[in-house]
Design an enzyme around this catalytic site. Structure first.
Site, PDB file in Angstrom:
ATOM      1  N   GLY A  70       0.825  -1.197   0.000  1.00 26.41           N
ATOM      2  CA  GLY A  70       0.000   0.000   0.000  1.00 26.41           C
ATOM      3  C   GLY A  70       0.857   1.242   0.000  1.00 26.41           C
ATOM      4  O   GLY A  70       2.088   1.191  -0.064  1.00 26.41           O
ATOM      5  N   GLY A 122       0.762   5.597   1.477  1.00 28.30           N
ATOM      6  CA  GLY A 122       0.114   6.675   2.211  1.00 28.30           C
ATOM      7  C   GLY A 122       0.914   7.947   2.087  1.00 28.30           C
ATOM      8  O   GLY A 122       1.835   8.053   1.261  1.00 28.30           O
ATOM      9  N   GLY A 123       0.566   8.957   2.915  1.00 19.95           N
ATOM     10  CA  GLY A 123       1.262  10.224   2.865  1.00 19.95           C
ATOM     11  C   GLY A 123       2.728  10.100   3.217  1.00 19.95           C
ATOM     12  O   GLY A 123       3.554  10.909   2.805  1.00 19.95           O
ATOM     13  N   PHE A 124       3.091   9.054   3.980  1.00 19.08           N
ATOM     14  CA  PHE A 124       4.475   8.845   4.408  1.00 19.08           C
ATOM     15  C   PHE A 124       5.318   8.198   3.335  1.00 19.08           C
ATOM     16  O   PHE A 124       6.537   8.266   3.350  1.00 19.08           O
ATOM     17  CB  PHE A 124       4.503   7.939   5.648  1.00 19.08           C
ATOM     18  CG  PHE A 124       3.714   6.676   5.445  1.00 19.08           C
ATOM     19  CD1 PHE A 124       4.233   5.605   4.754  1.00 19.08           C
ATOM     20  CD2 PHE A 124       2.421   6.573   5.926  1.00 19.08           C
ATOM     21  CE1 PHE A 124       3.503   4.451   4.545  1.00 19.08           C
ATOM     22  CE2 PHE A 124       1.684   5.415   5.732  1.00 19.08           C
ATOM     23  CZ  PHE A 124       2.217   4.362   5.037  1.00 19.08           C
ATOM     24  N   GLY A 125       4.690   7.481   2.386  1.00 18.75           N
ATOM     25  CA  GLY A 125       5.428   6.711   1.406  1.00 18.75           C
ATOM     26  C   GLY A 125       4.775   5.367   1.150  1.00 18.75           C
ATOM     27  O   GLY A 125       3.553   5.237   1.239  1.00 18.75           O
ATOM     28  N   GLU A 126       5.580   4.366   0.848  1.00 22.42           N
ATOM     29  CA  GLU A 126       5.058   3.057   0.462  1.00 22.42           C
ATOM     30  C   GLU A 126       5.339   2.018   1.549  1.00 22.42           C
ATOM     31  O   GLU A 126       6.262   2.179   2.352  1.00 22.42           O
ATOM     32  CB  GLU A 126       5.717   2.610  -0.848  1.00 22.42           C
ATOM     33  CG  GLU A 126       5.475   3.559  -2.016  1.00 22.42           C
ATOM     34  CD  GLU A 126       6.359   3.236  -3.214  1.00 22.42           C
ATOM     35  OE1 GLU A 126       5.816   3.067  -4.310  1.00 22.42           O
ATOM     36  OE2 GLU A 126       7.585   3.162  -3.030  1.00 22.42           O
ATOM     37  N   VAL A 127       4.548   0.933   1.518  1.00 19.91           N
ATOM     38  CA  VAL A 127       4.740  -0.196   2.426  1.00 19.91           C
ATOM     39  C   VAL A 127       4.915  -1.455   1.592  1.00 19.91           C
ATOM     40  O   VAL A 127       4.134  -1.717   0.663  1.00 19.91           O
ATOM     41  CB  VAL A 127       3.547  -0.362   3.386  1.00 19.91           C
ATOM     42  CG1 VAL A 127       3.760  -1.572   4.292  1.00 19.91           C
ATOM     43  CG2 VAL A 127       3.345   0.895   4.219  1.00 19.91           C
ATOM     44  N   LYS A 147       8.021  -0.048   5.966  1.00 20.24           N
ATOM     45  CA  LYS A 147       7.503   1.278   5.609  1.00 20.24           C
ATOM     46  C   LYS A 147       8.674   2.108   5.096  1.00 20.24           C
ATOM     47  O   LYS A 147       9.640   2.346   5.817  1.00 20.24           O
ATOM     48  CB  LYS A 147       6.847   1.928   6.824  1.00 20.24           C
ATOM     49  CG  LYS A 147       6.159   3.249   6.502  1.00 20.24           C
ATOM     50  CD  LYS A 147       5.128   3.638   7.551  1.00 20.24           C
ATOM     51  CE  LYS A 147       5.727   4.346   8.716  1.00 20.24           C
ATOM     52  NZ  LYS A 147       4.689   4.928   9.602  1.00 20.24           N
ATOM     53  N   ASP A 168      -3.411  10.597  15.695  1.00 21.58           N
ATOM     54  CA  ASP A 168      -3.863  10.266  14.341  1.00 21.58           C
ATOM     55  C   ASP A 168      -4.550   8.903  14.324  1.00 21.58           C
ATOM     56  O   ASP A 168      -4.277   8.062  13.467  1.00 21.58           O
ATOM     57  CB  ASP A 168      -2.687  10.295  13.358  1.00 21.58           C
ATOM     58  CG  ASP A 168      -3.148  10.443  11.911  1.00 21.58           C
ATOM     59  OD1 ASP A 168      -4.305  10.869  11.692  1.00 21.58           O
ATOM     60  OD2 ASP A 168      -2.366  10.143  10.996  1.00 21.58           O
TER      61      ASP A 168
END
Length: 484
Positions: A177, A179-184, A198, A295
């Protein structure tokens, strides 16, 4: 204990008959003693119910140089963690008040406290000493400035080559997946262990400080309902976090899909709710630190192979001092739709702002919908209006409502509305939430009007944000409504 019956009682929780034995002596300082006793019993009830094998826990507390408190909690080992916890909480509420000792027990579990040792203590007891003063004007935030701050967790460090091989060099096939942080990415370590990696994007909203914050923070936290950090890699431009692999993705993957959410029947949803509540209680009260997550949302709840929820993503978390209850910031981080109004508008956060987020999360689990616009109003407002008008069943996900679950679902909706009230002071603590979830004999108070939902122009309610207050005069404005 020996027991026989003419029907099977294995894995069945019995709360009757409940028996109580009390010490004949009275406590001279009942208020202070009751506070220490309640906190200690709550801790060992959680440990006992989460234990594998023997569901048993003890705790010894030094009250003064001449006075100690000894406590014990135990369930029959055939009980589930949820039933064990419910049984222990019921027996705790049945203990005598103001006495030097007492025991409350049923056929399934037992709790006891005394001022003398009635068991063999396995290790030296922790001291119960007055906490050192802590500043209350601002929360201490972990802000590592270099490699020295990571020495405490050096044993968790992976080299980049190991992670690259584990993830097949971050191949698309291994991607779980984004998200705003990057990829997993999914990976497999040389010892065969599956992991989730992550990978912090260079364009990520999460900076170096937040990356190191998550390492130092999560490494100190251990709970069945928190995702477990296995290690990290900080090499060149790469910033990687290595977590235990949780196979069933995140809660939003199931909950907001019209087909997949049917797999989450009410017993599973209740299991998820209770697990999240226990994880948040650990963060707020039971860990060595007091953690404000900031969060909490569906996409940050991961589900393991047995659908146990695991709270993840601690990049935005803050540590509070022992006696600290509230802090403020001019950097607003989190996710609209889950943000409490006092945090979104004034930058004020506390355990009660996490409670608000938990309430929205609970509402989404009950309704199977996001807290977005629904019939011209946001889901939280719609739920309140239906509750106030005596038609709460209208908001419930039809997939989970039947004659067996309706009362429990409505009780959870009641708890949700208590959590999202406007005034943080009257929202329950997570201790109270867990108690209300585990003990149906306690009647929750009537909820008051929930907070107005704060929506930012151009953002959906589940989008993360980072902004600095005050807002530009050319930007979006926030208006507070006060009745005359």
């Amino acid at each position: 204990m020996l027991r026989h019956d003419n029907s099977s009682f294995f894995s069945a929780m019995d709360l009757r008959p409940a028996l109580m034995v009390q010490h004949s002596g009275n406590i001279t300082d009942p208020t202070a003693f009751a506070q220490v006793l309640a906190k200690t019993l709550d801790k060992i009830a959680t440990r006992a119910s989460n234990g594998t094998g023997k569901k048993f826990a003890v705790e010894e507390v030094i009250m003064t140089s001449l006075r100690r408190l000894y406590t014990l909690a135990q369930c029959t080992p055939d009980l589930t963690a949820l039933d064990c916890n419910s049984c222990l909480r019921a027996m705790i509420s049945n203990l005598p008040k103001g006495r030097k000792g007492g025991r409350s027990f049923t056929l399934s579990c037992s709790v006891r406290f005394e001022e003398y040792p009635f068991y063999n203590a396995p290790a030296p007891p922790p001291s119960y000493l007055p906490p050192s003063p802590a500043p209350t004007s601002a929360a201490p935030e972990i802000r590592p400035k270099g490699a020295k701050e990571l020495t405490a967790v050096e044993s968790l460090q992976f080299d980049l080559a190991t992670i690259q091989v584990a993830t097949n060099y971050f191949s698309h096939e291994n991607k779980l997946g984004e998200g705003g942080f990057g990829e997993v990415f999914q990976g497999r370590l040389p010892n065969g262990q599956q992991v989730a990696v992550k990978r912090l994007s260079q364009r990520s909203k999460q900076g170096d400080g937040e990356f190191k914050n998550e390492i130092l923070l999560v490494a100190k936290l251990q709970h069945i309902n928190l995702v477990r950090l296995l290690g990290f890699c900080l090499e060149g431009e790469e910033k990687l976090l290595v977590y235990e692999f949780v196979p069933n993705k995140s809660l939003d993957y199931f909950l907001f899909d019209p087909q997949k959410r049917r797999q989450l029947d009410w017993p599973l949803r209740y299991k998820i709710i209770f697990g999240i509540a226990r994880g948040m209680l650990y963060l707020h009260e039971d860990s060595r630190l007091r953690i404000i997550h900031r969060d909490l949302k569906c996409s940050n709840i991961l589900l393991d192979s047995e659908i146990n929820p695991k709270i993840s993503d601690f990049g935005m978390a803050r540590i509070f001092g022992v006696n600290q209850t509230q802090a403020s910031t001019n950097k607003i981080v989190g996710t609209f739709g889950y943000m409490s109004p006092e945090y979104a508008m004034h930058g004020e956060f506390s355990v009660k702002s996490d409670v608000y987020s938990f309430g929205i999360l609970l509402l989404e689990i009950i309704c199977g919908k996001k807290n977005n616009l629904y019939q011209d109003e946001y889901l939280a407002g719609y739920a309140w209006n239906q509750w106030r008008d005596g038609t709460p069943l209208k908001v419930l996900d039809p997939a989970i409502v039947d004659s067996n679950s309706r009362d429990q679902v409505l009780r959870c909706l009641h708890i949700c509305l208590l959590c999202i009230q406007e005034d943080p002071a009257i929202r329950p603590t997570m201790t109270t939430v867990v108690l209300l979830l585990s003990n149906n004999s306690i009647t929750p108070p009537s909820p008051q009007h929930p907070a107005f939902f704060v929506q930012m122009k151009g953002l959906e309610s589940d989008q993360s944000t980072r902004r600095t207050m005050p807002l530009s005069i050319n930007g979006v404005s926030l208006t507070e409504l006060c009745p005359r």
